[in-house]
Motif scaffolding. Structure first.
Motif, PDB file in Angstrom:
ATOM      1  N   LEU A 126      16.740  56.895  60.355  1.00 27.82           N
ATOM      2  CA  LEU A 126      16.230  58.236  59.762  1.00 27.82           C
ATOM      3  C   LEU A 126      15.537  57.872  58.456  1.00 27.82           C
ATOM      4  CD1 LEU A 126      18.366  61.109  59.000  1.00 27.82           C
ATOM      5  CD2 LEU A 126      16.200  60.757  58.003  1.00 27.82           C
ATOM      6  N   VAL A 127      14.005  57.878  58.396  1.00 30.44           N
ATOM      7  CA  VAL A 127      13.346  57.541  57.197  1.00 30.44           C
ATOM      8  C   VAL A 127      12.416  58.503  56.628  1.00 30.44           C
ATOM      9  CG1 VAL A 127      13.484  54.855  57.541  1.00 30.44           C
ATOM     10  CG2 VAL A 127      12.103  56.217  58.882  1.00 30.44           C
ATOM     11  N   SER A 128      12.797  59.087  55.668  1.00 32.43           N
ATOM     12  CA  SER A 128      12.136  60.285  54.772  1.00 32.43           C
ATOM     13  C   SER A 128      12.038  60.083  53.522  1.00 32.43           C
ATOM     14  CB  SER A 128      12.866  61.563  55.278  1.00 32.43           C
ATOM     15  OG  SER A 128      14.020  61.635  54.380  1.00 32.43           O
ATOM     16  N   GLY A 129      11.375  60.873  52.487  1.00 31.06           N
ATOM     17  CA  GLY A 129      11.106  60.922  51.395  1.00 31.06           C
ATOM     18  C   GLY A 129      12.647  60.901  50.628  1.00 31.06           C
ATOM     19  N   GLY A 130      13.337  61.421  51.369  1.00 35.72           N
ATOM     20  CA  GLY A 130      14.666  61.537  50.421  1.00 35.72           C
ATOM     21  C   GLY A 130      15.747  60.534  51.188  1.00 35.72           C
ATOM     22  N   HIS A 131      15.496  59.971  52.378  1.00 34.87           N
ATOM     23  CA  HIS A 131      16.737  59.369  52.980  1.00 34.87           C
ATOM     24  C   HIS A 131      16.052  58.139  53.606  1.00 34.87           C
ATOM     25  CE1 HIS A 131      19.683  62.611  52.126  1.00 34.87           C
ATOM     26  NE2 HIS A 131      18.350  62.991  52.299  1.00 34.87           N
ATOM     27  N   THR A 132      16.910  57.132  53.698  1.00 40.71           N
ATOM     28  CA  THR A 132      16.862  55.841  54.340  1.00 40.71           C
ATOM     29  C   THR A 132      18.366  55.799  55.097  1.00 40.71           C
ATOM     30  OG1 THR A 132      15.071  55.041  53.143  1.00 40.71           O
ATOM     31  CG2 THR A 132      16.023  53.835  54.657  1.00 40.71           C
ATOM     32  N   ASP A 133      18.624  56.042  56.331  1.00 45.39           N
ATOM     33  CA  ASP A 133      19.843  55.896  56.684  1.00 45.39           C
ATOM     34  C   ASP A 133      19.886  55.473  58.224  1.00 45.39           C
ATOM     35  OD1 ASP A 133      20.991  57.474  54.594  1.00 45.39           O
ATOM     36  OD2 ASP A 133      20.824  59.286  55.567  1.00 45.39           O
ATOM     37  N   LEU A 134      20.659  54.464  58.594  1.00 43.33           N
ATOM     38  CA  LEU A 134      20.560  53.917  59.889  1.00 43.33           C
ATOM     39  C   LEU A 134      21.979  54.563  60.528  1.00 43.33           C
ATOM     40  CD1 LEU A 134      19.245  52.123  61.943  1.00 43.33           C
ATOM     41  CD2 LEU A 134      20.683  50.272  61.044  1.00 43.33           C
ATOM     42  N   TYR A 135      21.958  55.161  61.640  1.00 40.16           N
ATOM     43  CA  TYR A 135      23.007  56.018  62.226  1.00 40.16           C
ATOM     44  C   TYR A 135      23.504  55.167  63.288  1.00 40.16           C
ATOM     45  CZ  TYR A 135      22.779  60.252  59.552  1.00 40.16           C
ATOM     46  OH  TYR A 135      22.563  61.610  58.532  1.00 40.16           O
ATOM     47  N   PHE A 136      24.660  55.075  63.745  1.00 42.96           N
ATOM     48  CA  PHE A 136      25.240  54.409  64.949  1.00 42.96           C
ATOM     49  C   PHE A 136      25.817  55.716  65.829  1.00 42.96           C
ATOM     50  CE2 PHE A 136      28.838  53.270  67.656  1.00 42.96           C
ATOM     51  CZ  PHE A 136      28.440  52.337  68.263  1.00 42.96           C
ATOM     52  N   MET A 137      25.314  55.994  66.982  1.00 41.46           N
ATOM     53  CA  MET A 137      25.643  57.171  67.829  1.00 41.46           C
ATOM     54  C   MET A 137      26.231  56.682  69.104  1.00 41.46           C
ATOM     55  SD  MET A 137      22.705  59.961  68.243  1.00 41.46           S
ATOM     56  CE  MET A 137      23.295  61.854  68.536  1.00 41.46           C
ATOM     57  N   ASN A 138      27.402  57.209  69.022  1.00 42.73           N
ATOM     58  CA  ASN A 138      28.338  56.788  70.307  1.00 42.73           C
ATOM     59  C   ASN A 138      27.983  57.787  71.471  1.00 42.73           C
ATOM     60  OD1 ASN A 138      29.976  54.693  71.225  1.00 42.73           O
ATOM     61  ND2 ASN A 138      31.715  55.105  69.904  1.00 42.73           N
ATOM     62  N   SER A 139      27.892  59.097  70.954  1.00 43.15           N
ATOM     63  CA  SER A 139      27.731  60.217  71.771  1.00 43.15           C
ATOM     64  C   SER A 139      26.902  61.291  70.851  1.00 43.15           C
ATOM     65  CB  SER A 139      29.005  60.647  72.378  1.00 43.15           C
ATOM     66  OG  SER A 139      29.691  61.370  71.248  1.00 43.15           O
ATOM     67  N   TYR A 140      26.819  62.495  71.499  1.00 43.38           N
ATOM     68  CA  TYR A 140      26.089  63.681  70.805  1.00 43.38           C
ATOM     69  C   TYR A 140      27.113  64.128  69.588  1.00 43.38           C
ATOM     70  CZ  TYR A 140      22.265  63.832  74.416  1.00 43.38           C
ATOM     71  OH  TYR A 140      21.351  63.425  75.013  1.00 43.38           O
ATOM     72  N   SER A 141      28.276  64.016  69.843  1.00 45.56           N
ATOM     73  CA  SER A 141      29.264  64.251  68.985  1.00 45.56           C
ATOM     74  C   SER A 141      29.649  63.251  68.234  1.00 45.56           C
ATOM     75  CB  SER A 141      30.399  65.193  69.709  1.00 45.56           C
ATOM     76  OG  SER A 141      30.906  64.447  70.665  1.00 45.56           O
ATOM     77  N   ASP A 142      29.591  61.980  68.274  1.00 42.66           N
ATOM     78  CA  ASP A 142      30.217  61.098  67.330  1.00 42.66           C
ATOM     79  C   ASP A 142      29.248  60.034  66.965  1.00 42.66           C
ATOM     80  OD1 ASP A 142      31.639  59.009  66.859  1.00 42.66           O
ATOM     81  OD2 ASP A 142      32.350  58.192  68.582  1.00 42.66           O
ATOM     82  N   PHE A 143      28.798  60.430  65.888  1.00 42.12           N
ATOM     83  CA  PHE A 143      27.773  59.530  65.173  1.00 42.12           C
ATOM     84  C   PHE A 143      28.041  59.545  63.620  1.00 42.12           C
ATOM     85  CE2 PHE A 143      26.145  63.902  65.735  1.00 42.12           C
ATOM     86  CZ  PHE A 143      25.796  64.003  64.382  1.00 42.12           C
ATOM     87  N   TYR A 144      27.582  58.459  63.137  1.00 42.12           N
ATOM     88  CA  TYR A 144      27.972  57.979  61.668  1.00 42.12           C
ATOM     89  C   TYR A 144      26.969  57.253  60.976  1.00 42.12           C
ATOM     90  CZ  TYR A 144      30.106  53.772  63.387  1.00 42.12           C
ATOM     91  OH  TYR A 144      30.417  52.738  63.748  1.00 42.12           O
ATOM     92  N   ILE A 145      26.910  57.033  59.581  1.00 40.93           N
ATOM     93  CA  ILE A 145      25.798  56.155  58.942  1.00 40.93           C
ATOM     94  C   ILE A 145      26.448  54.729  58.969  1.00 40.93           C
ATOM     95  CG2 ILE A 145      24.766  56.065  56.690  1.00 40.93           C
ATOM     96  CD1 ILE A 145      24.329  58.908  56.460  1.00 40.93           C
ATOM     97  N   LEU A 146      25.674  53.813  59.389  1.00 40.71           N
ATOM     98  CA  LEU A 146      26.187  52.368  59.145  1.00 40.71           C
ATOM     99  C   LEU A 146      25.348  51.853  58.020  1.00 40.71           C
ATOM    100  CD1 LEU A 146      24.784  50.420  62.577  1.00 40.71           C
ATOM    101  CD2 LEU A 146      27.255  50.717  61.687  1.00 40.71           C
ATOM    102  N   GLY A 147      24.356  52.139  57.629  1.00 40.50           N
ATOM    103  CA  GLY A 147      23.905  51.751  56.622  1.00 40.50           C
ATOM    104  C   GLY A 147      22.841  52.787  55.802  1.00 40.50           C
ATOM    105  N   ARG A 148      22.641  52.767  54.333  1.00 42.21           N
ATOM    106  CA  ARG A 148      21.659  53.672  53.927  1.00 42.21           C
ATOM    107  C   ARG A 148      21.080  53.088  52.541  1.00 42.21           C
ATOM    108  NH1 ARG A 148      26.401  57.273  52.276  1.00 42.21           N
ATOM    109  NH2 ARG A 148      25.360  58.756  53.460  1.00 42.21           N
ATOM    110  N   THR A 149      20.095  53.434  52.041  1.00 45.79           N
ATOM    111  CA  THR A 149      19.480  52.902  50.829  1.00 45.79           C
ATOM    112  C   THR A 149      20.467  52.956  49.567  1.00 45.79           C
ATOM    113  OG1 THR A 149      17.452  52.927  49.261  1.00 45.79           O
ATOM    114  CG2 THR A 149      18.239  54.911  50.254  1.00 45.79           C
ATOM    115  N   ARG A 150      20.359  51.745  48.588  1.00 47.60           N
ATOM    116  CA  ARG A 150      21.233  51.930  47.644  1.00 47.60           C
ATOM    117  C   ARG A 150      20.424  52.442  46.334  1.00 47.60           C
ATOM    118  NH1 ARG A 150      24.647  46.420  48.151  1.00 47.60           N
ATOM    119  NH2 ARG A 150      25.497  46.748  50.082  1.00 47.60           N
ATOM    120  N   ASP A 151      19.032  52.682  46.759  1.00 47.97           N
ATOM    121  CA  ASP A 151      18.003  53.116  45.620  1.00 47.97           C
ATOM    122  C   ASP A 151      17.106  53.923  45.915  1.00 47.97           C
ATOM    123  OD1 ASP A 151      16.286  50.925  46.472  1.00 47.97           O
ATOM    124  OD2 ASP A 151      17.718  49.747  45.452  1.00 47.97           O
ATOM    125  N   ASP A 152      15.872  53.511  46.186  1.00 49.49           N
ATOM    126  CA  ASP A 152      14.814  54.632  46.746  1.00 49.49           C
ATOM    127  C   ASP A 152      14.866  54.616  48.047  1.00 49.49           C
ATOM    128  OD1 ASP A 152      13.716  54.600  43.934  1.00 49.49           O
ATOM    129  OD2 ASP A 152      11.997  53.534  44.408  1.00 49.49           O
TER     130      ASP A 152
END
Ligand code: KG4
Ligand code: ZN
Length: 322
Positions: free
Chosen positions: A144-170
């Motif tokens: 997920l890469v946008s103006g406010g976010h840089t998040d890498l999600y791990f998705m096991n299913s439609y109801s089980d997903f979480y952030i593996l890594g995110r930006t530490r600054d910009d």
């Protein structure tokens, strides 16, 4: 909630005022987006106070337009969905208060949606009638890469997903916009640098913030490196283009490196993109190639559904109430 056939969705978390009407099969009946680029261009960035004021001015008209486009009235709407977080406080408030007022007046349920979940769900809807919804094979990665976010999600299913890594600054989109501003290339920097990169062959060497030990990202050092190169000599327009294209090369390489790491470590079957920067041509091509080389599936929304839109809010709402 089996009786829900049509949802009216509202998105105002940042600088786009959007209203969509979506059916229970996640087919988009209407999706109206009013961008505020022209309002914020002279400041080279989003001014929160101006963003909320423009949402307030536009929201009623945007909702009416969505109803007209969908050829329906409030009587045909069975629920209201709205982005409640994260975002600019004043901007969110306009959407949330409008949605609450509609829900109360129409006596229809209100469905509260997380903006980041909605971005992921931009991958899971019917963009045109009679098309199939993309169904990922799990486990999957979503970048997920946008103006406010840089998040890498791990998705096991439609109801089980979480952030593996995110930006530490910009956030990566923020870095694009700041580099665009620094080199005076126009606002927002992302689409401008995307176009310039495709037309520019020369490159300069910039540091690559791989941070290989983690899934987190950091882009502020890269942005500073661009500034330092820029300060060294008098730049022609061509020099600026070469520097901007080199910046984009590094961004794409860093994003890809993290996806590769995840594919290897977790046996990933599908990679997906979302967020405004997912509109980037070089990133889209690179992700397709990575998927092909890794013999896994890849998907990203059509460009208008990468940037903020209410259709993705509606799509998330449909799956949430099932
Ligand atoms: O998702 P979005 O509309 O809003 C946020 O939630 O932030 O993303 C906006 C961001 C901006 O930073 C913009 O420069 C970037 O997405 N963007 C792009 C491209 N199109 C939009 N960045 C790189 N390449 C593009 N083609
Ligand atoms: Zn967004």
């Amino acid at each position: 909630m089996d009786n829900i056939k049509k949802i009216l969705a509202i998105e105002t978390s940042c600088d786009d005022t959007s209203c969509a009407i979506i059916d229970s099969n996640k087919a988009i009946i209407a999706n109206i987006v009013q961008s505020q680029y022209d309002v914020h261009r002279e400041y080279n960035g989003i001014v929160p106070e101006l963003a909320s004021r423009h949402h307030l001015e536009n929201i009623n008209f945007i909702i009416s337009e969505a109803l007209v486009k969908a050829d329906c009235s409030f009587d045909d709407i069975d629920a209201i969905a709205v982005t409640v977080k994260p975002g600019l406080a004043g901007s969110l408030l306009v959407g949330v208060m409008t949605a609450k007022a509609l829900s109360y007046a129409l006596k229809k349920p209100l469905i509260e949606i997380d903006h980041l979940d909605a971005h992921i769900w931009a991958n899971f809807m019917k963009y045109k009638p009679n098309t199939e919804i993309f169904k990922p094979r799990f486990p999957a990665l979503v970048l997920l890469v946008s103006g406010g976010h840089t998040d890498l999600y791990f998705m096991n299913s439609y109801s089980d997903f979480y952030i593996l890594g995110r930006t530490r600054d910009d956030a990566v989109g923020e870095a694009f916009d700041k580099v665009g501003k620094l080199l005076d290339l126009g606002y927002p920097g992302g689409p401008v640098i995307d176009k310039i990169s495709a037309e520019t062959t020369g490159r300069v060497t910039l540091p690559k913030p791989f941070m290989s030990h983690t899934y987190d990202f950091s882009f502020s050092g890269l942005k500073t490196a661009v500034l330092q190169v820029f300060k060294k000599k008098k730049f022609t327009l061509e020099d600026k283009h070469i520097l901007a294209a080199s910046f984009q090369d590094v961004v794409v390489e860093v994003l890809l490196r993290k996806m590769k790491k995840g594919i290897k470590e977790f046996g990933i079957q599908t990679i997906m993109l979302s967020g405004g920067v997912a509109a980037n041509s070089q990133l889209r091509d690179a992700v397709c190639k990575l998927a092909k080389d890794s013999m896994i599936a890849c998907h990203f929304p059509p460009r208008p559904f990468c940037t903020d839109n209410a259709a993705m809010v509606g799509a998330r709402a449909i799956d949430l109430i099932k």
